[in-house]
Design an enzyme around this catalytic site. Structure first.
Site, PDB file in Angstrom:
ATOM      1  N   ASP A 199      18.253  32.398 -72.253  1.00 60.01           N
ATOM      2  CA  ASP A 199      18.728  31.018 -72.318  1.00 60.01           C
ATOM      3  C   ASP A 199      17.525  30.085 -72.335  1.00 60.01           C
ATOM      4  O   ASP A 199      16.831  29.917 -71.325  1.00 60.01           O
ATOM      5  CB  ASP A 199      19.630  30.712 -71.114  1.00 60.01           C
ATOM      6  N   ASP A 217      17.424  27.133 -69.714  1.00 58.60           N
ATOM      7  CA  ASP A 217      17.098  27.579 -68.359  1.00 58.60           C
ATOM      8  C   ASP A 217      15.625  27.934 -68.232  1.00 58.60           C
ATOM      9  O   ASP A 217      14.981  27.643 -67.211  1.00 58.60           O
ATOM     10  CB  ASP A 217      17.951  28.790 -67.986  1.00 58.60           C
TER      11      ASP A 217
END
Length: 213
Positions: free
Chosen positions: A204, A207
């Protein structure tokens, strides 16, 4: 991997590929990951802006008068898709400091993988600018499709999409929906897994940029 999509431009420069490999490593720190996003953004921008129109103007060098090549003044707007696209912003502005910045916000439903729009702020003259939509990942293509569609609704004619890593499924979707939009990326990966993540991918990106997971 062969490229079957006419609008896809894979930037396979050794510096881009090396930096991307470091980013893929799950042990790369947030600080280094964030820095590498900006560095690759600059290198991708170099390629994505290769067709900017040029003109000349007369200058005086220390030796003589000279007809110097300069940009023809065409205006650029960067459109990061929130939030991960923000990682590109500083790198692009380092190369093109006069560019304007729009922001488009959307989030992905983790169950359906569909994007949901929630925010758009843009320069009032964006319809007259070349638009560079930026996001680290092109997975299903839903978010990129929505961003491109929103820009077209505002009257934008010359739109490019710049990303780090693409899945073939996402590239195919964008190519079928927007054959007029060129895509610039550092890698065309293998496939999407059952959770909609790119394989091998880099996890991700949001993130990893912001240290939220």
């Amino acid at each position: 991997m062969s490229n079957q999509f006419p609008t896809l431009h894979i930037v396979d420069h050794p510096l881009v590929q090396h930096k991307l490999s470091v980013m893929r490593d799950k042990n790369t720190s947030v600080k280094d990951f964030r820095a590498l996003v900006g560095e690759i953004a600059m290198l991708l921008t170099y390629e994505a802006t290769r067709d900017l129109p040029m003109t000349t103007r007369t200058i005086e060098t220390p030796i003589c008068s000279y007809e110097a090549p300069v940009l023809a003044g065409k205006k650029l707007a960067i459109v990061p898709i929130l939030r991960a696209g923000l990682g590109f912003e500083d790198g692009i502005l380092t190369l093109v400091p006069s560019a304007r910045v729009a922001h488009i916000g959307m989030y992905r439903d983790e169950e359906t993988l569909e994007p949901h729009f929630y925010f758009l702020k843009y320069p009032k003259d964006i319809a007259g600018r070349d638009v560079l939509i930026v996001d680290p990942m092109l997975a299903t293509g839903g978010s990129a499709d929505m961003a491109i569609t929103k820009m077209k609704e505002l009257g934008c004619k010359n739109i490019k999409l710049m990303i780090l890593v693409a899945a073939p499924e996402g590239v195919k979707f964008i190519y079928e929906r927007h054959p007029d939009v060129d895509i610039y990326c550092a890698a065309l990966d293998d496939h999407l897994n059952e959770n909609g993540y790119i394989v091998p991918g880099l996890g991700d990106a949001g993130d990893r940029i912001f240290g939220t997971k």
